[in-house]
Motif scaffolding. Structure first.
Motif, PDB file in Angstrom:
ATOM      1  N   VAL A  66       0.863  -1.260  -0.018  1.00 16.14           N
ATOM      2  CA  VAL A  66       0.006  -0.094  -0.099  1.00 16.14           C
ATOM      3  C   VAL A  66       0.714   1.382  -0.100  1.00 16.14           C
ATOM      4  O   VAL A  66       0.765   2.346  -0.650  1.00 16.14           O
ATOM      5  N   LYS A  67       2.006   1.335   0.649  1.00  9.68           N
ATOM      6  CA  LYS A  67       2.968   2.274   1.117  1.00  9.68           C
ATOM      7  C   LYS A  67       3.444   2.777  -0.515  1.00  9.68           C
ATOM      8  O   LYS A  67       3.637   3.640  -1.097  1.00  9.68           O
ATOM      9  N   ALA A  68       4.106   1.586  -1.042  1.00  4.14           N
ATOM     10  CA  ALA A  68       4.574   1.614  -2.444  1.00  4.14           C
ATOM     11  C   ALA A  68       3.734   2.303  -3.488  1.00  4.14           C
ATOM     12  O   ALA A  68       4.031   3.348  -4.182  1.00  4.14           O
ATOM     13  N   LEU A  69       2.544   1.802  -3.657  1.00  2.49           N
ATOM     14  CA  LEU A  69       1.450   2.180  -4.494  1.00  2.49           C
ATOM     15  C   LEU A  69       0.919   3.404  -4.226  1.00  2.49           C
ATOM     16  O   LEU A  69       0.746   4.257  -5.499  1.00  2.49           O
ATOM     17  N   THR A  70       1.126   3.727  -3.027  1.00  2.47           N
ATOM     18  CA  THR A  70       0.343   5.338  -2.806  1.00  2.47           C
ATOM     19  C   THR A  70       1.292   6.299  -3.164  1.00  2.47           C
ATOM     20  O   THR A  70       1.095   7.376  -3.703  1.00  2.47           O
ATOM     21  N   LYS A  71       2.898   5.994  -3.087  1.00  4.95           N
ATOM     22  CA  LYS A  71       3.807   6.924  -3.556  1.00  4.95           C
ATOM     23  C   LYS A  71       3.914   6.926  -5.176  1.00  4.95           C
ATOM     24  O   LYS A  71       4.132   8.058  -5.464  1.00  4.95           O
ATOM     25  N   ALA A  72       3.243   5.832  -5.835  1.00  7.82           N
ATOM     26  CA  ALA A  72       3.313   5.930  -7.049  1.00  7.82           C
ATOM     27  C   ALA A  72       1.899   6.654  -7.744  1.00  7.82           C
ATOM     28  O   ALA A  72       1.687   6.736  -9.095  1.00  7.82           O
ATOM     29  N   GLY A  73       1.406   6.983  -6.772  1.00  2.00           N
ATOM     30  CA  GLY A  73       0.126   8.035  -7.383  1.00  2.00           C
ATOM     31  C   GLY A  73      -1.291   7.088  -7.566  1.00  2.00           C
ATOM     32  O   GLY A  73      -2.297   7.722  -7.665  1.00  2.00           O
ATOM     33  N   PHE A  74      -1.295   5.963  -6.395  1.00  5.05           N
ATOM     34  CA  PHE A  74      -2.441   5.010  -6.367  1.00  5.05           C
ATOM     35  C   PHE A  74      -3.217   5.508  -5.066  1.00  5.05           C
ATOM     36  O   PHE A  74      -2.530   6.246  -4.374  1.00  5.05           O
ATOM     37  N   LYS A  75      -4.428   5.642  -4.940  1.00  3.03           N
ATOM     38  CA  LYS A  75      -5.306   5.891  -3.939  1.00  3.03           C
ATOM     39  C   LYS A  75      -6.076   4.688  -3.391  1.00  3.03           C
ATOM     40  O   LYS A  75      -6.523   3.680  -4.166  1.00  3.03           O
ATOM     41  N   VAL A  76      -5.996   4.388  -1.991  1.00  3.86           N
ATOM     42  CA  VAL A  76      -6.490   3.088  -1.387  1.00  3.86           C
ATOM     43  C   VAL A  76      -8.219   3.539  -1.409  1.00  3.86           C
ATOM     44  O   VAL A  76      -8.607   4.481  -0.889  1.00  3.86           O
ATOM     45  N   ILE A  77      -8.830   2.704  -2.034  1.00  4.37           N
ATOM     46  CA  ILE A  77     -10.481   2.925  -2.197  1.00  4.37           C
ATOM     47  C   ILE A  77     -10.970   1.952  -0.993  1.00  4.37           C
ATOM     48  O   ILE A  77     -11.973   2.460  -0.459  1.00  4.37           O
ATOM     49  N   ARG A  78     -10.693   0.781  -0.901  1.00  3.57           N
ATOM     50  CA  ARG A  78     -11.290  -0.016   0.191  1.00  3.57           C
ATOM     51  C   ARG A  78     -10.072  -0.598   1.107  1.00  3.57           C
ATOM     52  O   ARG A  78      -8.885  -1.065   0.619  1.00  3.57           O
ATOM     53  N   GLN A  79     -10.611  -0.710   2.401  1.00  6.68           N
ATOM     54  CA  GLN A  79      -9.420  -1.207   3.132  1.00  6.68           C
ATOM     55  C   GLN A  79     -10.300  -2.140   4.393  1.00  6.68           C
ATOM     56  O   GLN A  79     -11.130  -1.479   4.968  1.00  6.68           O
ATOM     57  N   GLY A  80     -10.261  -3.534   4.182  1.00  8.66           N
ATOM     58  CA  GLY A  80     -10.943  -4.255   5.279  1.00  8.66           C
ATOM     59  C   GLY A  80     -10.255  -5.635   5.057  1.00  8.66           C
ATOM     60  O   GLY A  80      -8.845  -5.822   5.044  1.00  8.66           O
ATOM     61  N   LYS A  81     -10.817  -6.822   4.637  1.00  9.52           N
ATOM     62  CA  LYS A  81     -10.199  -8.121   4.662  1.00  9.52           C
ATOM     63  C   LYS A  81      -9.426  -7.958   3.320  1.00  9.52           C
ATOM     64  O   LYS A  81      -8.252  -8.456   3.105  1.00  9.52           O
ATOM     65  N   HIS A  82      -9.947  -7.365   2.136  1.00 11.46           N
ATOM     66  CA  HIS A  82      -9.066  -7.108   0.952  1.00 11.46           C
ATOM     67  C   HIS A  82      -8.860  -5.429   0.722  1.00 11.46           C
ATOM     68  O   HIS A  82      -9.479  -4.700   1.122  1.00 11.46           O
TER      69      HIS A  82
END
Length: 43
Positions: free
Chosen positions: A12-28
């Motif tokens: 999550v940290k690496a993809l966030t730095k690459a411009g992605f945004k977390v949409i859902r966070q739970g089991k998946h």
């Protein structure tokens, strides 16, 4: 692509730095950049 030896937090940290945004966070965790959608299923 499988990330078998990486923790979910690290992915999550690496993809966030690459411009992605977390949409859902739970089991998946769903991450998107507006065009691509990645789902990480923690083991």
């Amino acid at each position: 692509m499988l990330f078998t030896d990486l923790s979910s937090d690290r992915i999550v940290k690496a993809l966030t730095k690459a411009g992605f945004k977390v949409i859902r966070q739970g089991k998946h965790i769903g991450i998107s950049d507006g065009q691509k959608f990645i789902v990480n299923s923690p083991s």
